[in-house]
Design a protein around this motif. Sequence first.
Motif, mmCIF file in Angstrom:
data_model
loop_
_atom_site.group_PDB
_atom_site.id
_atom_site.type_symbol
_atom_site.label_atom_id
_atom_site.label_comp_id
_atom_site.label_asym_id
_atom_site.label_seq_id
_atom_site.Cartn_x
_atom_site.Cartn_y
_atom_site.Cartn_z
ATOM 1 N N UNK A 280 0.828 -1.218 0.000
ATOM 2 C CA UNK A 280 0.000 0.000 0.000
ATOM 3 C C UNK A 280 0.859 1.263 0.000
ATOM 4 N N UNK A 281 1.908 1.282 0.820
ATOM 5 C CA UNK A 281 2.794 2.453 0.873
ATOM 6 C C UNK A 281 3.541 2.643 -0.443
ATOM 7 N N UNK A 282 4.025 1.541 -1.013
ATOM 8 C CA UNK A 282 4.722 1.637 -2.302
ATOM 9 C C UNK A 282 3.779 2.123 -3.388
ATOM 10 N N UNK A 283 2.541 1.615 -3.402
ATOM 11 C CA UNK A 283 1.568 2.022 -4.415
ATOM 12 C C UNK A 283 1.245 3.506 -4.282
ATOM 13 N N UNK A 284 1.063 3.990 -3.061
ATOM 14 C CA UNK A 284 0.785 5.414 -2.853
ATOM 15 C C UNK A 284 1.973 6.273 -3.277
ATOM 16 N N UNK A 285 3.169 5.808 -2.992
ATOM 17 C CA UNK A 285 4.360 6.552 -3.401
ATOM 18 C C UNK A 285 4.461 6.611 -4.921
ATOM 19 N N UNK A 286 4.163 5.515 -5.597
ATOM 20 C CA UNK A 286 4.197 5.495 -7.058
ATOM 21 C C UNK A 286 3.151 6.443 -7.628
ATOM 22 N N UNK A 287 1.972 6.472 -7.044
ATOM 23 C CA UNK A 287 0.926 7.369 -7.529
ATOM 24 C C UNK A 287 1.315 8.818 -7.315
ATOM 25 N N UNK A 288 1.921 9.135 -6.183
ATOM 26 C CA UNK A 288 2.370 10.517 -5.936
ATOM 27 C C UNK A 288 3.406 10.956 -6.960
ATOM 28 N N UNK A 289 4.253 10.018 -7.395
ATOM 29 C CA UNK A 289 5.291 10.359 -8.369
ATOM 30 C C UNK A 289 4.782 10.356 -9.796
ATOM 31 N N UNK A 290 3.499 9.991 -10.011
ATOM 32 C CA UNK A 290 2.916 10.082 -11.338
ATOM 33 C C UNK A 290 2.763 8.773 -12.069
ATOM 34 N N UNK A 291 2.923 7.650 -11.394
ATOM 35 C CA UNK A 291 2.765 6.350 -12.034
ATOM 36 C C UNK A 291 1.398 5.792 -11.676
ATOM 37 N N UNK A 292 0.490 5.861 -12.629
ATOM 38 C CA UNK A 292 -0.874 5.375 -12.426
ATOM 39 C C UNK A 292 -1.066 4.118 -13.240
ATOM 40 N N UNK A 293 -1.738 3.126 -12.775
ATOM 41 C CA UNK A 293 -2.116 2.888 -11.387
ATOM 42 C C UNK A 293 -0.901 2.481 -10.568
ATOM 43 N N UNK A 294 -0.963 2.722 -9.295
ATOM 44 C CA UNK A 294 0.210 2.514 -8.451
ATOM 45 C C UNK A 294 0.531 1.072 -8.131
ATOM 46 N N UNK A 295 -0.489 0.220 -7.984
ATOM 47 C CA UNK A 295 -0.242 -1.155 -7.550
ATOM 48 C C UNK A 295 0.573 -1.962 -8.572
ATOM 49 N N UNK B 72 4.030 -0.828 -8.228
ATOM 50 C CA UNK B 72 4.594 -1.195 -6.933
ATOM 51 C C UNK B 72 4.973 -2.673 -6.887
ATOM 52 N N UNK B 73 4.279 -3.496 -7.639
ATOM 53 C CA UNK B 73 4.631 -4.917 -7.727
ATOM 54 C C UNK B 73 5.665 -5.178 -8.817
ATOM 55 N N UNK B 74 5.488 -4.528 -9.951
ATOM 56 C CA UNK B 74 6.306 -4.822 -11.124
ATOM 57 C C UNK B 74 7.732 -4.329 -11.055
ATOM 58 N N UNK B 75 7.933 -3.149 -10.520
ATOM 59 C CA UNK B 75 9.289 -2.580 -10.488
ATOM 60 C C UNK B 75 10.226 -3.431 -9.623
ATOM 61 N N UNK B 76 9.851 -3.762 -8.373
ATOM 62 C CA UNK B 76 10.756 -4.631 -7.603
ATOM 63 C C UNK B 76 10.959 -6.006 -8.254
ATOM 64 N N UNK B 77 9.903 -6.552 -8.852
ATOM 65 C CA UNK B 77 10.052 -7.849 -9.529
ATOM 66 C C UNK B 77 11.016 -7.733 -10.702
ATOM 67 N N UNK B 78 10.898 -6.655 -11.462
ATOM 68 C CA UNK B 78 11.809 -6.434 -12.591
ATOM 69 C C UNK B 78 13.234 -6.221 -12.100
ATOM 70 N N UNK B 79 13.384 -5.539 -10.972
ATOM 71 C CA UNK B 79 14.722 -5.354 -10.394
ATOM 72 C C UNK B 79 15.348 -6.694 -10.023
ATOM 73 N N UNK B 80 14.572 -7.560 -9.375
ATOM 74 C CA UNK B 80 15.103 -8.857 -8.956
ATOM 75 C C UNK B 80 15.460 -9.706 -10.179
ATOM 76 N N UNK B 81 14.525 -9.813 -11.121
ATOM 77 C CA UNK B 81 14.763 -10.673 -12.286
ATOM 78 C C UNK B 81 15.903 -10.164 -13.166
ATOM 79 N N UNK B 82 15.901 -8.868 -13.454
ATOM 80 C CA UNK B 82 16.967 -8.343 -14.314
ATOM 81 C C UNK B 82 18.306 -8.323 -13.581
#
Length: 154
Positions: free
Chosen positions: A29-44, A47-57
């Motif tokens: 929830x906190x990550x999603x709200x932070x993403x929305x504040x920075x302009x990434x809609x939708x946030x969830x 918030x799930x994809x970026x860390x997953x992409x970081x781990x995989x890449x």
Amino acid sequence: MQLTSWIGLVTGGLLAGHGIATVRRTSLRDRAQQMQRRGFEPGVPHALGIPALEVLSGLGLATAGVRRAPVNDLVGTGSAIAVTALGGTRLVIDREDGFVTSRTGGAAALTLAGVLRLLTSTRGRPVARILTLASAAAAITFEAGRRRRVLRSR
């Protein structure tokens, strides 16, 4: 082991560790709200994809740095494109916001490591080099442009 292999190994390990730490340290929830504040809609999804992409890449880049892969190593090249896009997007967005921190420096280093891996993995194949760099640039442009539209609509 070559210098670019060490760079890939260290950068990949740090990036994967950052993705894991992000998920463990901050609630969804906190990550999603932070993403929305920075302009990434939708946030969830971000918030799930970026860390997953970081781990995989990150794991892909580290793996490509360790093993003696042939020149046409798709995992290493794909991971390098993702790493370059992640770092480049963060760099562009921090620059647009005028919010430059040590994380911006990390994003610049990440972008440089990704570009170095792309250049070494496409050595001797100019068309492949152009296509891989263009794909990373397209991802950066897409995310930055999409974010600008979201911020303008607010």
